[in-house]
Design a protein around this motif. Sequence first.
Motif, PDB file in Angstrom:
ATOM      1  N   THR A 177       2.068 -12.955  -2.528  1.00 15.95           N
ATOM      2  CA  THR A 177       2.476 -11.780  -1.282  1.00 15.95           C
ATOM      3  C   THR A 177       3.588 -10.559  -1.934  1.00 15.95           C
ATOM      4  OG1 THR A 177       4.688 -13.062  -1.131  1.00 15.95           O
ATOM      5  CG2 THR A 177       3.137 -13.448   0.560  1.00 15.95           C
ATOM      6  N   CYS A 178       3.422  -9.299  -0.629  1.00 16.92           N
ATOM      7  CA  CYS A 178       3.761  -8.359  -1.249  1.00 16.92           C
ATOM      8  C   CYS A 178       4.070  -7.035   0.024  1.00 16.92           C
ATOM      9  CB  CYS A 178       2.851  -7.688  -1.906  1.00 16.92           C
ATOM     10  SG  CYS A 178       3.535  -5.493  -2.734  1.00 16.92           S
ATOM     11  N   ILE A 179       5.643  -6.751   0.618  1.00 23.55           N
ATOM     12  CA  ILE A 179       6.026  -6.285   0.923  1.00 23.55           C
ATOM     13  C   ILE A 179       5.368  -4.750   1.500  1.00 23.55           C
ATOM     14  CG2 ILE A 179       8.624  -7.080   0.566  1.00 23.55           C
ATOM     15  CD1 ILE A 179       8.993  -4.361  -0.548  1.00 23.55           C
ATOM     16  N   ARG A 180       4.962  -4.847  -0.098  1.00 27.78           N
ATOM     17  CA  ARG A 180       3.665  -2.775   0.960  1.00 27.78           C
ATOM     18  C   ARG A 180       2.369  -3.961   1.108  1.00 27.78           C
ATOM     19  NH1 ARG A 180       7.886  -0.191  -1.454  1.00 27.78           N
ATOM     20  NH2 ARG A 180       8.547  -0.050  -3.374  1.00 27.78           N
ATOM     21  N   TYR A 181       2.090  -5.025   1.123  1.00 25.20           N
ATOM     22  CA  TYR A 181       0.778  -5.410   1.851  1.00 25.20           C
ATOM     23  C   TYR A 181       0.743  -5.869   2.953  1.00 25.20           C
ATOM     24  CZ  TYR A 181      -4.022  -7.637   0.949  1.00 25.20           C
ATOM     25  OH  TYR A 181      -5.598  -8.300   1.251  1.00 25.20           O
TER      26      TYR A 181
ATOM     27  N   ARG B 163      -0.476  -1.979   7.023  1.00 25.40           N
ATOM     28  CA  ARG B 163      -1.280  -1.376   6.709  1.00 25.40           C
ATOM     29  C   ARG B 163      -0.937  -0.260   6.648  1.00 25.40           C
ATOM     30  NH1 ARG B 163      -6.175  -2.172  11.385  1.00 25.40           N
ATOM     31  NH2 ARG B 163      -6.498  -4.614  10.975  1.00 25.40           N
ATOM     32  N   LYS B 164       0.356   0.805   6.923  1.00 26.21           N
ATOM     33  CA  LYS B 164       0.703   2.039   6.746  1.00 26.21           C
ATOM     34  C   LYS B 164       1.443   1.783   5.184  1.00 26.21           C
ATOM     35  CE  LYS B 164       1.985   3.710  11.427  1.00 26.21           C
ATOM     36  NZ  LYS B 164       2.791   3.890  12.269  1.00 26.21           N
ATOM     37  N   LYS B 165       1.587   0.741   5.074  1.00 29.04           N
ATOM     38  CA  LYS B 165       1.954   0.841   3.267  1.00 29.04           C
ATOM     39  C   LYS B 165       1.628   0.914   2.089  1.00 29.04           C
ATOM     40  CE  LYS B 165       7.163   0.715   4.942  1.00 29.04           C
ATOM     41  NZ  LYS B 165       8.550   0.086   5.606  1.00 29.04           N
ATOM     42  N   THR B 166       0.467  -0.486   2.350  1.00 33.00           N
ATOM     43  CA  THR B 166      -0.803  -1.513   1.886  1.00 33.00           C
ATOM     44  C   THR B 166      -1.025  -0.255   0.558  1.00 33.00           C
ATOM     45  OG1 THR B 166      -1.953  -2.941   0.882  1.00 33.00           O
ATOM     46  CG2 THR B 166      -2.606  -1.057   2.839  1.00 33.00           C
TER      47      THR B 166
ATOM     48  N   GLY C 226       3.184   3.061   0.836  1.00 31.08           N
ATOM     49  CA  GLY C 226       4.639   2.235   0.291  1.00 31.08           C
ATOM     50  C   GLY C 226       5.340   2.137  -1.226  1.00 31.08           C
ATOM     51  N   LYS C 227       3.752   1.561  -1.978  1.00 33.45           N
ATOM     52  CA  LYS C 227       4.311   2.591  -3.523  1.00 33.45           C
ATOM     53  C   LYS C 227       5.342   3.162  -4.069  1.00 33.45           C
ATOM     54  CE  LYS C 227       3.393   0.418  -8.087  1.00 33.45           C
ATOM     55  NZ  LYS C 227       2.320  -0.371  -9.023  1.00 33.45           N
ATOM     56  N   ALA C 228       4.709   4.594  -3.276  1.00 33.79           N
ATOM     57  CA  ALA C 228       4.968   5.907  -3.965  1.00 33.79           C
ATOM     58  C   ALA C 228       6.406   6.337  -2.827  1.00 33.79           C
ATOM     59  CB  ALA C 228       4.225   7.512  -2.906  1.00 33.79           C
TER      60      ALA C 228
ATOM     61  N   PRO D 107     -10.029  -1.127   2.094  1.00 31.13           N
ATOM     62  CA  PRO D 107      -9.696   0.362   2.795  1.00 31.13           C
ATOM     63  C   PRO D 107     -10.357   1.166   1.425  1.00 31.13           C
ATOM     64  CG  PRO D 107      -7.380  -0.590   3.176  1.00 31.13           C
ATOM     65  CD  PRO D 107      -8.673  -1.788   2.668  1.00 31.13           C
ATOM     66  N   LEU D 108     -10.643   0.776   0.261  1.00 32.67           N
ATOM     67  CA  LEU D 108     -11.130   1.540  -0.782  1.00 32.67           C
ATOM     68  C   LEU D 108     -12.345   0.502  -1.341  1.00 32.67           C
ATOM     69  CD1 LEU D 108      -8.163   3.473  -3.047  1.00 32.67           C
ATOM     70  CD2 LEU D 108     -10.510   4.584  -1.318  1.00 32.67           C
TER      71      LEU D 108
END
Length: 362
Positions: A121-125, A128-131, A245-247, A311-312
Motif C-alpha cells: 500500500t502507498c499514500i501516493r496510490y 488520484r490527485k497524488k498517485t 504526490g512524490k513531487a 493512467p499511462l
Amino acid sequence: MSDADLINDLQSHGMRLVDPRAGHEARRGGAGPSDHKAVTIGDTTVMVPVHTAPAFESPFLVEPPDAKGQSRVTRDGAEIARVRFPMRPKFYDLKTADGVPYSHIATLHSRDVLATTVLQTCIRYESRKKTCQFCAIGQSLAAGRTIAHKTPDQLAEVAKAAVELDGIKHMVLTTGTPKGKDRGAAVMVESARAIKAAVDLPLQGQCEPPDDDIWHQRMKDAGIDALGMHLEAVTQEVRERIMPGKATVPLEKYMSSFEAAVKVFGRAQVSTYILAGLGDSREAILEMGQKLCDMGVYPFVVPFVPISGTPLESHPAPKPEFMASILRPLGEMIVRAAFAPRTSRRAAANAVPVRRSRPMKS
C-alpha cells in the motif's frame, strides 16, 4: 544484432510469447517491473515487457524453450538470438505456517534475485490527485496475488527457503510509502534485521528519501547493504505532471539524501532509477546522470513501459534510438566514475542493467 542492441530493442518493443506459460510466470501488476518476464541474453538477465500494448504488437516473437532450456527469438521468421528463462523456483510450492503461499511474500525477479514489496500500500496510490501515473502497486493486491504487509518473520522464512532451495544470492526490499517522515525506512530496518538473523544474504532496500538522514545509518546497521531511492523523472515539470504526490519531495531533498547515503553505504552502493520516455529530454537525463555519477550514485536509466490499468497505459514507450542516444554516453559516464558493477551489491541485485556499448551484468 549485438546483445546490447537486442536488449535495447526488446526493452522498448517488448516481446510476444508463442507460449506465455514457457519459463516462469510473468509479473502482472504490483510494484517493480510489472507485466514483464525475466530473460537471460548471453550472460545478462533483464526484465522485458510481455503483457503490455507495445509487446502485443512487438516484431520479436519468442518460441517455447527446447530441451536445453533455450528459446529462439525470431523477427519476420528469421532467428536473431537464443535466450533463456528462469525456471519456476522450488520455494513457490511452500506456504507459511498460517497458510500464505511463499510466492505472495516474495517473488523471483531473475535467476538468483529475490524481491518483495514489504508494504503493498502507498499514500501516493490512495489519491488520484497524488498517485504516480505509471504505478500499479495496488493491482497484485487487488487480484489476491500478494498480501498488504509482509511481516519480518514471513520475510525471513521465505528468504531462508529461497536460498536453500533455489540458490538465491541477492534480495531486494521495496515498499509503498507509508505515512510518517521516515518514508518507508522504518519498515526496511525491521525487515532487514529479521532476514539477516535468519540467513546471510546481501540486501538492497528501496524507499523514498527519509526526512531525517539518520535513517541511512539505521538501515545500514540493520543489514541493508545497498540503497535505492528512485527519481523516476529528473525535471520538476515532469515530476509534477507524472507523479504529483512524490513531487512534493523536492529534487533538492533527493540530492542531499543521496549525498548523505553515499557517506554511509559507499560509492555505487546507492542507486536511482530514471524512466526515459515520460517527457524528460535526453539532455536533462544525461545532465542528471553526470551529477549522480559525480556524487557516487549509480544511475539506472530504463525505458518507460506502459502498464495496463494505469493512467499511462496508452502512453508510448520510447524508441530504441532515443534510449541508445542516452545509454551510450551514460555508460561512458559510469566508466569514468570507476563504478565496479560486478562487485557492487547494488548492481548485482538489480535485474535491468545500465549499458555501455556492451551490456553490463546485473
